[in-house]
Structures are given as C-alpha cells and as structure tokens.
Design a protein around this motif. Structure first.
Motif, PDB file in Angstrom:
ATOM      1  N   LYS A 154       1.012  -0.841   0.224  1.00 57.40           N
ATOM      2  CA  LYS A 154      -0.126   0.008   0.327  1.00 57.40           C
ATOM      3  C   LYS A 154       0.950   1.294  -0.286  1.00 57.40           C
ATOM      4  CE  LYS A 154      -3.550   3.053   3.277  1.00 57.40           C
ATOM      5  NZ  LYS A 154      -3.504   2.856   4.754  1.00 57.40           N
ATOM      6  N   HIS A 155       0.202   2.259  -0.939  1.00 55.75           N
ATOM      7  CA  HIS A 155       1.263   3.618  -0.721  1.00 55.75           C
ATOM      8  C   HIS A 155       0.067   4.144  -0.898  1.00 55.75           C
ATOM      9  CE1 HIS A 155       1.887   3.135  -5.141  1.00 55.75           C
ATOM     10  NE2 HIS A 155       1.972   4.457  -4.862  1.00 55.75           N
ATOM     11  N   THR A 156       0.930   5.765  -0.686  1.00 56.82           N
ATOM     12  CA  THR A 156      -0.427   7.091  -0.585  1.00 56.82           C
ATOM     13  C   THR A 156       0.653   8.225  -1.833  1.00 56.82           C
ATOM     14  OG1 THR A 156       0.017   8.114   1.281  1.00 56.82           O
ATOM     15  CG2 THR A 156      -1.939   6.590   1.135  1.00 56.82           C
ATOM     16  N   ARG A 158      -0.617  12.497  -3.362  1.00 52.58           N
ATOM     17  CA  ARG A 158      -1.509  13.319  -3.446  1.00 52.58           C
ATOM     18  C   ARG A 158      -0.808  13.989  -4.986  1.00 52.58           C
ATOM     19  NH1 ARG A 158      -4.333  16.365  -0.228  1.00 52.58           N
ATOM     20  NH2 ARG A 158      -3.488  15.036   1.990  1.00 52.58           N
ATOM     21  N   THR A 165      -5.042   6.022  -2.696  1.00 53.19           N
ATOM     22  CA  THR A 165      -4.297   5.149  -1.709  1.00 53.19           C
ATOM     23  C   THR A 165      -4.537   4.359  -3.144  1.00 53.19           C
ATOM     24  OG1 THR A 165      -4.960   6.389   0.174  1.00 53.19           O
ATOM     25  CG2 THR A 165      -5.091   4.054   0.364  1.00 53.19           C
ATOM     26  N   ARG A 167      -3.287   0.332  -3.412  1.00 56.91           N
ATOM     27  CA  ARG A 167      -3.629  -1.945  -2.944  1.00 56.91           C
ATOM     28  C   ARG A 167      -3.311  -2.070  -3.811  1.00 56.91           C
ATOM     29  NH1 ARG A 167      -6.633   1.993   0.492  1.00 56.91           N
ATOM     30  NH2 ARG A 167      -6.705   1.406   2.305  1.00 56.91           N
ATOM     31  N   GLU A 186      -8.100   4.297  -3.974  1.00 55.16           N
ATOM     32  CA  GLU A 186      -8.686   5.142  -3.796  1.00 55.16           C
ATOM     33  C   GLU A 186      -8.256   6.886  -3.524  1.00 55.16           C
ATOM     34  OE1 GLU A 186      -9.190   5.952   1.110  1.00 55.16           O
ATOM     35  OE2 GLU A 186     -10.137   4.180   0.697  1.00 55.16           O
TER      36      GLU A 186
END
Length: 247
Positions: A154-156, A158, A165, A167, A186
């Motif tokens: 998982k990483h986010t 911007r 997000t 996955r 997401e």
C-alpha cells in the motif's frame, strides 16, 4: 469494474500508482546484467512498457530502445515521454519485430500478464525469435507456490487536492495455471471518496516450471530480486530476476 478496466480506463493514474518504484535502479541493474551476459549490442525492446519510464532510462544510457503494450492510452503517454522511440500496440505473447534485438526486458512482473502457460510459452518463443545471437531476455517473476494471499502493498500519493491510496496483492488458489493481481485505487478529497477495484488474470507458474519452459530456448540464470546487488537466487525466496541468454 470489469477485468482490466482499471488499467484501461484509469491509465492516467498509472504513473501516480507507481510513484514509489525506482525505475532508474531497476534499469541500471538490468543494464549491468546485460553487460555481463549480453552480446554488446544496444537494440532493446521493453515488453508491456506501460508509460515508458524504463525505456526513458535505457535511451538516456545509450540504448536504441522501443516498446510495446496492449493499451493505447499507455502508449500515448509513452510517446510523449520518449518521442525518439518507436512504440507499437502488440500483445507480448505474439509480438513481431523488424530487426533482431540484443536485449528484451519485461519489468514489474508483467511477464505474468500472459494469463496461461500456453501464452507464456508463446511469449518465450517470440522473445527467442526476436533476439540476435547471444541476445538476452530479462524479466522478474513470482513463484506461485510462495504466494501469500494475505500480503499486499500500500502507498499513498497526493495530486492537487486529491489523496490517492493504492493497494495491490497477489492471489493464488493453490492449484491451476492462473493467479491474479488484485488492485484498488481510492481517491479522496474534501467532497467525496471514490474506490475502484480490479483483478488482473495472470499466469501462475513455479520457478521450476518456468525454468523448464525457458530451457529449450535459453541458457537461464536466476538472481535474487535485488536491484542494488547482483546475487544468485537462494532457491528459497519467491521473487527473482531471470536472465535468459539465447541458445
């Protein structure tokens, strides 16, 4: 969302989804392996090239690189990133080239997009046919028998006012020649949260089976999945880099 719809319809998010990948380190490692095992040539093709970041690094290192992918929106982005390269809309299991190649690469486990043993075997034969004498086919793979369905990454990231997000995780039922890559995106902002889920059908193969498929065509060398140091595969880990020299 239908199978592969995320990849097809949300290709504009692909670079953001892969923002934590060290494309330069991966490209440099494969170039080092090519220097060790290759024929000294620089004609290069990247299978399943996506938006082309690996191709960009190879071109900048002096290779005459090209790429192919099955997704035209991806190739449109790639053409802008690497305007000096040729990109074609082709299936990597049955691709053709006009001139012999010295190096064929397939990064990010994309070799598994051949979604069955028959297609994987055809891809291997296509790569062998496309390579010049002592040409090299390099790719990374995952062993079906070592997949943990409970693991994911998982990483986010911007982008403007949106927080994404991402996955992803492998899933294998424990039998048969199909596994899947499960993905989700997401997208959240002050107004709403949207979620896209997708599952990509892929070929499931053990490293023993994969080596047996490659052996009639290539001299096969297997290394640890480490782009910083060249280390022979320990026969234990479930991820590896395959370096295949044309017989």
């Amino acid at each position: 969302m239908s199978v592969n719809a995320l990849y097809t319809d949300l290709s504009g998010y692909y670079d953001l989804m892969c923002v934590d990948i060290d494309y330069q380190a991966q490209s440099n490692a494969i170039r080092r392996l090519h220097q060790i095992f290759g024929n000294g040539g620089t004609a290069h093709l990247d299978l399943a090239c996506g938006t082309g970041p690996h191709v960009r690094h190879f071109i900048d290192s002096g290779y005459a690189s090209s790429g192919l992918d099955i997704n035209q929106p991806m190739l449109d982005i790639t053409a802008k990133r690497c305007p000096e390269a040729l990109f074609t809309l082709q299936d990597m299991s049955t691709f053709d080239v006009s001139e012999p190649l010295d190096l064929i690469t397939c990064f990010l486990y994309s070799i598994h997009y051949n979604d069955g043993i028959e297609k994987l075997t055809t891809c291997i034969a296509s790569a062998h046919r496309a390579l010049a004498t002592d040409g090299v086919f390099c790719f990374n793979a995952v062993d079906k028998d070592k997949i943990d369905n409970g693991l994911s990454v998982k990483h986010t990231a911007r982008q403007e006012s949106d927080l994404f997000t991402f996955r992803s995780g492998w899933h294998y039922s424990g039998q048969g020649e199909r596994q899947s890559l499960r993905l989700s995106i997401e997208k959240a902002n002050a107004d709403a949260t949207q979620v896209w889920n997708d599952e990509h059908p892929m070929v499931a193969v053990s490293f023993e089976e994969l080596t047996a498929l490659l052996a009639p065509y290539f001299e096969v060398h297997v290394f640890e999945h480490n782009y910083e140091t060249i280390i022979p595969w320990d026969n234990v880990s479930g991820n590896a880099i395959f370096v295949c020299v044309k017989r």
